[in-house]
Enzyme design. Structure first.
Site, mmCIF file in Angstrom:
data_model
loop_
_atom_site.group_PDB
_atom_site.id
_atom_site.type_symbol
_atom_site.label_atom_id
_atom_site.label_comp_id
_atom_site.label_asym_id
_atom_site.label_seq_id
_atom_site.Cartn_x
_atom_site.Cartn_y
_atom_site.Cartn_z
ATOM 1 N N HIS A 90 -21.887 12.319 35.903
ATOM 2 C CA HIS A 90 -22.019 11.418 34.470
ATOM 3 C C HIS A 90 -21.898 10.022 34.471
ATOM 4 O O HIS A 90 -22.534 9.412 33.665
ATOM 5 C CB HIS A 90 -21.183 12.253 33.343
ATOM 6 C CG HIS A 90 -19.780 11.741 33.241
ATOM 7 N ND1 HIS A 90 -18.909 12.290 33.960
ATOM 8 C CD2 HIS A 90 -19.466 10.849 32.418
ATOM 9 C CE1 HIS A 90 -17.704 11.602 33.365
ATOM 10 N NE2 HIS A 90 -18.044 10.689 32.430
ATOM 11 N N GLU A 94 -24.620 4.856 35.497
ATOM 12 C CA GLU A 94 -24.398 3.731 34.576
ATOM 13 C C GLU A 94 -23.447 2.561 35.123
ATOM 14 O O GLU A 94 -23.354 1.608 35.046
ATOM 15 C CB GLU A 94 -23.554 4.449 33.373
ATOM 16 C CG GLU A 94 -23.218 3.281 32.453
ATOM 17 C CD GLU A 94 -22.394 3.920 31.030
ATOM 18 O OE1 GLU A 94 -21.753 3.325 30.290
ATOM 19 O OE2 GLU A 94 -22.611 5.056 30.747
ATOM 20 N N ASP A 95 -22.615 3.189 36.145
ATOM 21 C CA ASP A 95 -21.506 2.395 36.928
ATOM 22 C C ASP A 95 -21.798 2.129 38.164
ATOM 23 O O ASP A 95 -21.040 1.375 38.819
ATOM 24 C CB ASP A 95 -20.178 2.896 36.671
ATOM 25 C CG ASP A 95 -19.842 3.119 35.130
ATOM 26 O OD1 ASP A 95 -20.341 2.575 34.395
ATOM 27 O OD2 ASP A 95 -18.872 3.939 34.907
ATOM 28 N N ASP A 155 -16.229 14.626 28.142
ATOM 29 C CA ASP A 155 -16.240 13.139 28.405
ATOM 30 C C ASP A 155 -15.159 12.488 27.559
ATOM 31 O O ASP A 155 -14.134 11.837 27.751
ATOM 32 C CB ASP A 155 -17.474 12.345 28.613
ATOM 33 C CG ASP A 155 -17.240 10.817 29.062
ATOM 34 O OD1 ASP A 155 -16.314 10.571 29.607
ATOM 35 O OD2 ASP A 155 -17.931 10.216 28.620
ATOM 36 N N ASP A 275 0.889 26.485 4.545
ATOM 37 C CA ASP A 275 0.050 26.664 5.560
ATOM 38 C C ASP A 275 -0.049 25.652 6.808
ATOM 39 O O ASP A 275 -0.904 25.550 7.422
ATOM 40 C CB ASP A 275 -1.492 27.009 5.149
ATOM 41 C CG ASP A 275 -1.536 28.007 4.238
ATOM 42 O OD1 ASP A 275 -0.670 28.723 4.085
ATOM 43 O OD2 ASP A 275 -2.375 27.764 3.116
#
Length: 632
Positions: A90, A94-95, A155, A275
């Site tokens: 992923h 981009e990198d 992610d 609760d």
């Protein structure tokens, strides 16, 4: 300054990477074909090579992150080979120098599409801001395949789990995005556990002092109440076993963020919040058709012994939440006289609660949600000049929901906290502006009355009705906000001042935002507006040092509740004016059935001075609770 991390050898990291990757492969070995498992290994090799020279802020080799995201996809969301491959890859486009075409040629169109959706698009000029444009890109993928959003959530989840290495301003930016966008999106997809963890991690990094204080109190309560909870669970188990019903029982404590949110909503302190935990009774059945019958059978057995709290039953089996959540809820009185919240669920319901839309990911089970989401996204995009894009999306989808009805029995799903006016716009469209009054369960009510689950609502209209601009503060849905906004005149540019929603005080945990004209506005770090700004305009965050100034006073309002007695009010006034040397500007009080309630406004120099006053008042005999309330 970023936090220092202890030095670890390359051998340590190599072993950690190998163990994590092997765990991923072992998870998939019985779920995917040998061919697909080989593709996953190939994707791992490509990611390892592409990221070989990169490091995370923690000092770890970067490959640790994509492996962790892939494991969330495979283990926690139980998706197949292609989403796992996309998770491993992923960040490579981009990198690194790897391109989408490289991925398409090696892994196919489906993986290339998923990686493309989660890859941030670099632009010379952004339509709104870098963050908002990224949100729009993610949401657009809903029209094609929801798996891309699940990868983005995985992610974000791993980034939040490792956020402690970032600078405080970066923590605030990422936490703000998470609380405003990612956590509510997870909730809308039925991923309750992902939503809860994201919210809680965001709270931890936005307000570390408040988080730590609540954590200490919760740990103490767990220790104090463990015996009574265990006694209750054992009794439940015995009653059901006597009827031949096999179940497993879990006790779940709510997250610190959930508890904090309840405190804000109820305007009370930790001690008076109910609760904080719930008991889940989980059974197994051979078919879905038997689930309601078994839930009601368990409910019947338990209520033969335990008293149930009137009005506490919530049947989410017949009427699931919009995100698909199903269960049967009831509150039962334990031996110590405390109401225990009980959730009765099948194994299928429990799994679906964890996996949400990923549990049975077919077009059918998410179709209605997707159809509605696509329609609103299209509408929001069309009207984005009239209204901020993210306001339109979040107001429509990012709240817990309730189901209400028209007099003819038509069901309408609205965000929790929605008003009759939201209902009017939902059923009447643009004609909602003609609404003048409502009848809620037959009772004449204002159109800004907050609706409750199960209400029957009728809207009264008038042809020449003119919406009140003040109603803007009393609607939640996109339709209502968009229509009402057209009735509100252009607001003047805000001058420098503290946020008028959260009213920060010197000594509070605060953050500043610089507007385009250079003005800095201070907000408390838990302020909803601050979270929204951090999620959309994170680059405008500035550190502020909000120190006490003896010449400056800030108005506050507190609420006091206690058992009435002679001179109680005098003692409270003396405590504020004489002991604390503060001037009261407004006071209202009432007593009903010997319970005295008092609201007082006075100016203080700092949060510390306010807390000192609260602590001092709390020590007055017969005072039960004291807490700050909003001035709005």
């Amino acid at each position: 300054m970023e936090k220092e991390v202890p030095y670890k050898t390359e051998e340590y990291y190599s072993q950690k990477i190998k163990e994590s990757a092997d765990h991923l492969f072992a998870t998939l070995v019985n779920r995917v074909s040998a061919y697909d498992l080989a593709r996953v290994r190939d994707a791992y090799n490509l990611a390892s090579e592409a990221h070989s020279s990169q490091r995370r802020k923690t000092g770890e080799p970067y490959i640790i992150h994509p492996i962790a995201v892939a494991r969330i996809i495979a283990e926690e969301l139980e998706l197949g080979a292609n989403p796992v491959i996309a998770a491993l890859l992923h960040d490579v486009v981009e990198d690194t120098d790897t391109t989408i075409d490289d991925i398409r040629n090696r892994f196919g169109d489906d993986v290339a599409f998923l990686v493309g959706v989660v890859t941030k698009q670099k632009k010379d000029k952004y339509d709104f801001s870098k963050q908002v444009d990224n949100f729009r890109q993610i949401l657009a993928s809903v029209q094609f395949d929801i798996r891309a959003i699940l990868i983005k959530l995985a992610d974000r989840l791993h980034n939040m789990r490792t956020l402690d290495s970032m600078r405080p301003d970066k923590q605030m930016k990422i936490a703000g995005e998470t609380d405003y966008f990612y956590a509510p999106l997870a909730n809308r997809l039925g991923l309750y556990h992902v939503k809860s963890e994201l919210e809680n991690l965001s709270f931890r990094y936005r307000c570390p002092r408040e988080y730590a204080a609540l954590d200490a109190r919760l740990q103490k309560e767990k220790s104090e109440k463990s015996a009574s909870i265990e006694e209750f669970c054992n009794k439940v188990q015995q009653l059901l076993m006597a009827q031949g019903i096999n179940v497993r029982i879990e006790v779940r404590y709510r997250t610190l963020y959930s508890i904090w949110r309840k405190m804000q909503s109820a305007e009370c302190d930790f001690q008076h919040i109910d609760d904080k935990h719930y008991t889940r009774i989980i059974y197994d059945t051979e078919s879905i058709e038997q689930e309601k019958k078994m839930s009601l059978h368990i409910y019947s057995v338990l209520t033969d012994t335990f008293k149930e709290r009137p009005g506490s039953v919530a049947n989410y089996i017949n009427a699931p939440k919009e995100n698909g959540y199903q269960s049967f809820h009831v509150k039962l009185l334990n031996a110590q006289g405390v109401w225990e919240e009980v959730h009765i669920s099948s194994e299928r319901m429990t799994r679906n609660s964890r996996l949400g839309c990923a549990a049975e990911r077919t077009e059918g089970n998410v179709k209605s949600w997707l159809v509605k989401f696509k329609a609103v996204l299209k509408d929001v995009a069309y009207h984005n000049k009239e209204m901020e894009y993210m306001d339109g999306v979040t107001s429509s989808f990012y709240n817990d929901d309730i189901m209400v009805f028209t007099p003819k029995g038509q069901s309408v799903i609205l965000p929790k906290g929605a008003t009759a006016l939201d209902f009017a716009y939902e059923i009447l469209g643009n004609d909602g502006r003609k609404a003048t009054y409502a009848r809620i369960n037959g009772k004449l009510s204002s159109v800004i009355t907050v609706l409750q689950r199960g209400d029957c609502v009728e809207i009264g209209t008038a042809y020449n009705a003119i919406p009140d601009p003040a109603w803007m503060a009393h609607v939640l849905t996109y339709k209502a906000k968009r229509n009402l906004r057209s009735c509100i005149a252009m607001q003047p540019t805000a001058q420098y001042k503290c946020c008028q929603q959260c009213h920060p005080l010197p000594g509070d945990e605060v953050i500043g935002f610089r507007s385009p004209n250079g003005t800095i506005t201070m907000h408390k770090r838990n302020c909803h507006e601050a979270i929204k700004l951090a999620s959309q305009y994170g680059d405008s965050i500035v550190s502020v040092n909000f120190e006490e100034n003896s010449a400056l006073l800030y108005p506050v309002r507190i609420h006091i509740r206690g058992i009435d007695r002679y001179h109680l009010l005098r003692d409270i006034i003396d405590c504020i004016t004489e002991k604390q040397n503060l001037s009261i500007t407004k006071l209202t009080t009432s007593t009903t059935d010997h319970i005295a309630e008092c609201t007082i406004e006075f100016p203080v120099h700092s949060a510390g001075e306010l807390q000192e006053a609260i602590n001092s008042i709390a020590e007055i005999p017969n005072v039960d609770e004291v807490y700050r309330v909003s001035l709005c």
